[in-house]
Design a protein around this motif. Structure first.
Motif, mmCIF file in Angstrom:
data_model
loop_
_atom_site.group_PDB
_atom_site.id
_atom_site.type_symbol
_atom_site.label_atom_id
_atom_site.label_comp_id
_atom_site.label_asym_id
_atom_site.label_seq_id
_atom_site.Cartn_x
_atom_site.Cartn_y
_atom_site.Cartn_z
ATOM 1 N N TYR A 198 -5.502 -3.314 8.761
ATOM 2 C CA TYR A 198 -5.674 -3.301 7.319
ATOM 3 C C TYR A 198 -5.570 -1.882 6.778
ATOM 4 O O TYR A 198 -5.738 -0.888 7.496
ATOM 5 N N ASP A 199 -5.245 -1.800 5.504
ATOM 6 C CA ASP A 199 -5.252 -0.560 4.731
ATOM 7 C C ASP A 199 -5.978 -0.841 3.427
ATOM 8 O O ASP A 199 -5.822 -1.923 2.842
ATOM 9 N N ILE A 230 0.857 -1.181 0.000
ATOM 10 C CA ILE A 230 0.000 0.000 0.000
ATOM 11 C C ILE A 230 0.891 1.228 0.000
ATOM 12 O O ILE A 230 1.711 1.418 0.901
ATOM 13 N N ILE A 231 0.728 2.059 -1.015
ATOM 14 C CA ILE A 231 1.556 3.252 -1.133
ATOM 15 C C ILE A 231 0.692 4.421 -1.558
ATOM 16 O O ILE A 231 -0.234 4.265 -2.355
ATOM 17 N N ASP A 264 -13.194 2.251 -14.869
ATOM 18 C CA ASP A 264 -13.114 3.485 -14.088
ATOM 19 C C ASP A 264 -12.636 3.272 -12.661
ATOM 20 O O ASP A 264 -12.464 4.244 -11.921
ATOM 21 N N TRP A 265 -12.428 2.009 -12.257
ATOM 22 C CA TRP A 265 -12.213 1.706 -10.852
ATOM 23 C C TRP A 265 -10.821 1.144 -10.575
ATOM 24 O O TRP A 265 -10.227 0.480 -11.416
ATOM 25 N N GLN A 266 -10.353 1.381 -9.363
ATOM 26 C CA GLN A 266 -9.175 0.688 -8.869
ATOM 27 C C GLN A 266 -9.315 0.458 -7.368
ATOM 28 O O GLN A 266 -9.782 1.330 -6.626
ATOM 29 N N LEU A 267 -8.885 -0.726 -6.939
ATOM 30 C CA LEU A 267 -8.906 -1.104 -5.519
ATOM 31 C C LEU A 267 -7.541 -1.620 -5.123
ATOM 32 O O LEU A 267 -6.923 -2.407 -5.846
ATOM 33 N N ARG A 268 -7.052 -1.170 -3.957
ATOM 34 C CA ARG A 268 -5.845 -1.717 -3.339
ATOM 35 C C ARG A 268 -6.175 -1.946 -1.872
ATOM 36 O O ARG A 268 -6.648 -1.025 -1.189
ATOM 37 N N ALA A 269 -5.950 -3.144 -1.376
ATOM 38 C CA ALA A 269 -6.265 -3.444 0.025
ATOM 39 C C ALA A 269 -5.323 -4.525 0.530
ATOM 40 O O ALA A 269 -4.905 -5.411 -0.222
ATOM 41 N N SER A 270 -4.983 -4.461 1.813
ATOM 42 C CA SER A 270 -4.146 -5.497 2.410
ATOM 43 C C SER A 270 -4.463 -5.625 3.893
ATOM 44 O O SER A 270 -4.926 -4.683 4.540
ATOM 45 N N LEU A 310 -9.472 3.426 3.792
ATOM 46 C CA LEU A 310 -9.821 2.859 5.085
ATOM 47 C C LEU A 310 -8.574 2.332 5.769
ATOM 48 O O LEU A 310 -7.661 1.831 5.105
ATOM 49 N N SER A 311 -8.538 2.429 7.085
ATOM 50 C CA SER A 311 -7.377 1.953 7.823
ATOM 51 C C SER A 311 -7.746 1.673 9.264
ATOM 52 O O SER A 311 -8.627 2.323 9.839
ATOM 53 N N GLU A 312 -7.070 0.691 9.850
ATOM 54 C CA GLU A 312 -7.196 0.415 11.277
ATOM 55 C C GLU A 312 -5.990 -0.409 11.718
ATOM 56 O O GLU A 312 -5.526 -1.291 10.986
ATOM 57 N N VAL A 313 -5.466 -0.122 12.902
ATOM 58 C CA VAL A 313 -4.377 -0.886 13.495
ATOM 59 C C VAL A 313 -4.708 -1.130 14.961
ATOM 60 O O VAL A 313 -5.024 -0.189 15.689
#
Length: 656
Positions: A527-528, A45-46, A487-493, A547-550
């Motif tokens: 996750y990010d 994730i960058i 039109d879309w892009q998703l990045r998640a980990s 979105l993010s949470e730690v």
């Protein structure tokens, strides 16, 4: 925070596939890979912020640039000298900060390590995850890289020279700033030369925080950037740069605290930073590059009766090479570094011992790609990545034992692409942080003793050196998805980190001692995610959601560590009007209520809203405006520090 709740939050990431910007998929040199990479193939994730972003275009301090990034928090009270980062559960010492390729990690008291003027920055890259296999010590939670502007970034099409006058300010800090930049390039008989010279000045006062509280300060910043390059041939470039930062301020002894009182009195403080480098880049083809540089950096903090100086000299060489073996393609990333850092205190400097540390390191990383997409009759395309870095550091302090350690930081990753639109990836990485010289060798008085009553007094408290400190280390598994379609892009980990040998400071009041010790084992998970949407039917509109949470817990006691990053969402839209000359945008950040780090206190959730306007008035004149925290919402960061308040940022540029 339980795994179930965190995983459910991650699942929610995939629902808004009906809502957010298709990022540019052209190859870009990415901090997390050290090689030009199509972002749809980067297994991490960058986030990238450039000068076209209203946040950077109007910023006067690092907090202005980074404070709206999901999963990243800038602690402090707005004072430049007190700004520190936290990301993925790691504080400033576990997140590596780089300026034009040189690490910035002075560690002294409550002073931060951001000594740069955002007006001189062209781009910021924020790479999340364990990256010690490429960058060595401190890169446990990620790497934040700042790149300064050069002549090519400012030259108008068809022009070979220019002058740029920029003025701006911010209402929350009563700040006025200005800069003058000259730049150009010329073809000569011996090759092309280019250069840039910029000087800036900023003056500011007390800083208004959320809700109207004020952080007392009176500051003046002078900055300078000198850069140049010579290209004797198409495949070679020699370059140099000098970036100078000098801030004089009257501010509290601890600039991270809001108020001033007898325990935190005002004092005069001068902070000076210099970053100098001379380098050579060899690029014989589009798939091969080697960049070598000799660097010198210096940070000096001057206070009444106390001076602290960190000097760092380094030699580093980094490169990449791509090969095509027919059915198999391969990318190699490699490098080596030599560095010496020296701390020199003067007067009554506290917690900043006279000490040195020498570091030698080398790394090698390879990515192998093979296979055919499902539509072509194959099982999909596979990437296998293997890499490791070796670091050895030798620290020494006056009259104390040497501290010598070596560390190997391996990294493994696997990615599968059934077609060009989808990538699933997973990987394992180890990371570490070498103890700072202050943690190893501090040996002077920490604070004076005191009497709590007529029959109870405590002795003076003294630092005790601990050259036997082990480096902090971590083991991280991370898995994710990258998807782009139309039109879309998703990045998640999702990541899970086991961290060992956290370095903490133990204070024994009755014994009169303070010492850094390895104490804690922790588990961090979270996750990010990023979703972007740019409709082809209306390409002037861009929308995004992050979105993010730690969360974390002590592995020995099972006690929660407090919310390292509360569950938060960042979203917004940007629209271009009038042929692209006018851009309007809105950005919001929402967070749920959360437990303060290391405390039972419950901090409220928040919702923040910003709006911005960028207007190319004429080909020579442009302006940017940003109104941050429109409602002046009172909000807190995970460490309990008060967030920034409502402020109008403005910049006007005239270039000719």
């Amino acid at each position: 925070m339980t795994y179930t709740r965190s995983l459910s939050g991650l699942c929610l990431v995939f629902l808004p596939l009906l809502s957010v910007h298709a990022a540019d998929l052209d190859p870009v040199t990415v901090t997390g890979t050290r090689a030009p990479t199509d972002l749809s193939r980067a297994p991490l994730i960058i986030d990238i912020i450039d000068r076209d972003d209203a946040v950077l275009a109007t910023a006067s301090r690092v907090e202005d640039v980074l404070s709206r990034q999901p999963g990243l928090h800038v602690a402090g009270q707005g004072r430049r000298n007190g700004q520190t980062l936290s990301m993925r559960g790691f504080d400033r010492k576990g997140v590596l900060v780089r300026l034009d390729g040189v690490r910035q990690d002075i560690s002294t008291g409550h002073i931060g390590n951001f000594f740069l003027d955002p007006a001189l920055i062209q781009e910021v890259q924020i790479a999340r995850g364990a990256l010690s296999s490429l960058y060595g010590s401190n890169a446990m939670g990620g790497v934040v890289s700042f790149t300064s502007v050069d002549a090519d970034d400012l030259l108008a099409p068809g022009e070979d020279s220019g002058v740029r006058l920029s003025v701006g300010g911010a209402t929350a800090s009563d700040e006025l700033r200005g800069s003058l930049t000259t730049f150009g390039r010329r073809d000569t008989a011996n090759g092309q030369v280019d250069g840039l010279f910029s000087v800036g000045r900023s003056e500011s006062g007390d800083i208004r925080r959320a809700g109207g509280d004020e952080a007392e300060e009176d500051a003046a910043l002078n900055s300078l950037l000198l850069k140049g390059g010579w290209e004797p041939s198409d495949d070679q470039r020699v370059f140099m740069s000098w970036q100078h930062y000098d801030e004089s301020a009257t501010q509290p002894a601890n600039p991270q605290q809001l108020s001033t009182d007898a325990s935190n009195p005002l004092r005069d403080r001068d902070v000076e930073s210099n970053n100098v480098q001379l380098g050579h880049r060899w690029q014989p083809s589009g798939v091969t590059e080697i960049t070598s540089r000799l660097t010198f950096s210096q940070q000096a903090i001057d206070e009444p009766q106390a001076n602290r100086t960190l000097e760092r000299v380094g030699l580093q060489s980094d490169g990449y090479h791509a090969m095509d073996h027919g059915w198999l393609s391969q990318t190699l990333v490699f490098g080596a570094e030599l560095e010496q850092a020296r701390q020199r205190p003067d007067g009554d400097a506290n917690g900043f011992p006279d000490a040195d540390i020498d570091t030698q390191s080398a790394y090698l990383d390879t990515t192998l790609t093979a296979g055919r997409y499902l539509a072509d009759g194959g099982a999909g395309q596979f990437d296998v990545g293997l890499g490791a870095r070796y670091d050895r550091y030798d620290a020494s302090g006056q009259n104390d034992a040497d501290s010598v350690h070596d560390q190997v930081s391996p990294r493994f990753r696997l990615a599968w692409r059934p077609d060009d639109a989808l990538m699933l990836f997973s990987g394992y990485a180890e990371a570490f942080r070498a103890p700072s010289l202050s943690e190893l060798y501090a040996n002077e008085r920490h604070f004076a003793g005191f009497c709590a009553g007529p029959f109870f007094c405590t002795p003076d408290n003294y630092w005790i050196p601990n050259p036997n400190l082990s480096p902090e280390s971590s083991h991280t598994w991370e898995s994710g998805v990258v998807w782009h379609q139309g039109d879309w892009q998703l990045r998640a980990s999702y990541f899970d980190t086991r961290a060992d040998d956290f370095i903490d400071t133990q204070v024994d009041i009755m014994a009169g001692t303070t010492q850094a010790v390895n104490v804690q084992r922790a588990q961090l998970w979270g996750y990010d995610a990023r979703v972007t949407w740019q409709p082809s039917a209306f390409p002037l509109l861009t929308s995004f959601v992050g979105l993010s949470e730690v969360s974390g817990k002590d592995r020995d006691t099972g006690e929660p560590l407090g919310s390292q990053t509360p569950q938060e969402a960042t979203l917004g839209s940007d629209i271009a009007l009038h042929g692209g000359d006018v851009r309007l945008g809105w950005q919001a950040r929402f967070a749920r209520a959360f437990d303060k780090q290391g405390d039972d206190e419950r901090l409220p959730g928040y919702g923040l809203h910003d709006v911005h306007l960028a207007w190319q008035v004429t080909p020579a004149v442009d302006t940017s405006l940003r109104l941050a925290n429109i409602g002046d919402k009172v909000w807190y960061r995970p460490d309990g520090s008060l967030g920034d308040g409502r402020s109008l940022f403005a910049t006007l540029n005239w270039q000719w």
